[in-house]
Design a protein around this motif. Structure first.
Motif, short mmCIF file in Angstrom:
data_model
loop_
_atom_site.label_atom_id
_atom_site.label_comp_id
_atom_site.label_asym_id
_atom_site.label_seq_id
_atom_site.Cartn_x
_atom_site.Cartn_y
_atom_site.Cartn_z
N LEU A 72 -1.70 8.39 10.99
CA LEU A 72 -1.43 8.11 9.59
C LEU A 72 -1.03 6.65 9.45
N TYR A 73 -1.56 6.00 8.43
CA TYR A 73 -1.25 4.60 8.16
C TYR A 73 -0.95 4.44 6.68
N LEU A 74 -0.08 3.51 6.36
CA LEU A 74 0.20 3.20 4.96
C LEU A 74 -0.88 2.29 4.40
N THR A 75 -1.24 2.53 3.16
CA THR A 75 -2.08 1.61 2.42
C THR A 75 -1.17 0.52 1.83
N GLU A 76 -1.73 -0.40 1.10
CA GLU A 76 -0.92 -1.43 0.45
C GLU A 76 0.08 -0.78 -0.51
N ASP A 77 -0.37 0.23 -1.25
CA ASP A 77 0.55 0.96 -2.13
C ASP A 77 1.61 1.71 -1.33
N GLY A 78 1.22 2.23 -0.17
CA GLY A 78 2.17 2.92 0.70
C GLY A 78 3.26 1.99 1.21
N VAL A 79 2.90 0.76 1.51
CA VAL A 79 3.89 -0.24 1.94
C VAL A 79 4.87 -0.50 0.80
N ASP A 80 4.34 -0.59 -0.42
CA ASP A 80 5.22 -0.78 -1.58
C ASP A 80 6.17 0.40 -1.74
N LEU A 81 5.67 1.60 -1.51
CA LEU A 81 6.51 2.80 -1.60
C LEU A 81 7.60 2.78 -0.53
N ALA A 82 7.23 2.46 0.69
CA ALA A 82 8.17 2.49 1.81
C ALA A 82 9.22 1.40 1.73
N TYR A 83 8.80 0.23 1.30
CA TYR A 83 9.68 -0.94 1.39
C TYR A 83 10.05 -1.54 0.04
#
Length: 85
Positions: A72-83
């Motif tokens: 599993l990898y974060l997308t650009e939106d996932g990075v925004d969600l995580a950080y």
């Protein structure tokens, strides 16, 4: 890093995902390195199989997470969600 422009729909998706503590925690655990489903489940601790699958499926369907070669990898939106980007 310059902030990306988001439309209203993107803001709503991010807000909805971030409002769920488990989804945010999942994104944080996936991080930038990639992780298998099994590793993620183990790192989350006491989460039911249903709750895990339901929330991970949501993150994938909404474009916060992708699965590639068993990880599993974060997308650009996932990075925004995580950080909080």
């Amino acid at each position: 890093m310059a902030e990306r422009e988001r439309d209203r729909e993107q803001h709503e998706r991010l807000f909805k995902a971030a409002s769920n503590p488990l989804r945010k925690k999942m994104a944080e655990k996936i991080g930038n390195r990639g992780i298998t489903r099994e590793e993620l489940k183990k790192e989350l601790g006491d989460v039911s199989d249903f709750e895990f699958k339901f929330n991970l499926d949501y993150l994938i369907a909404e474009g916060f997470v992708v699965e590639k070669d068993g990880k599993l990898y974060l997308t650009e939106d996932g990075v925004d969600l995580a950080y909080g980007g």
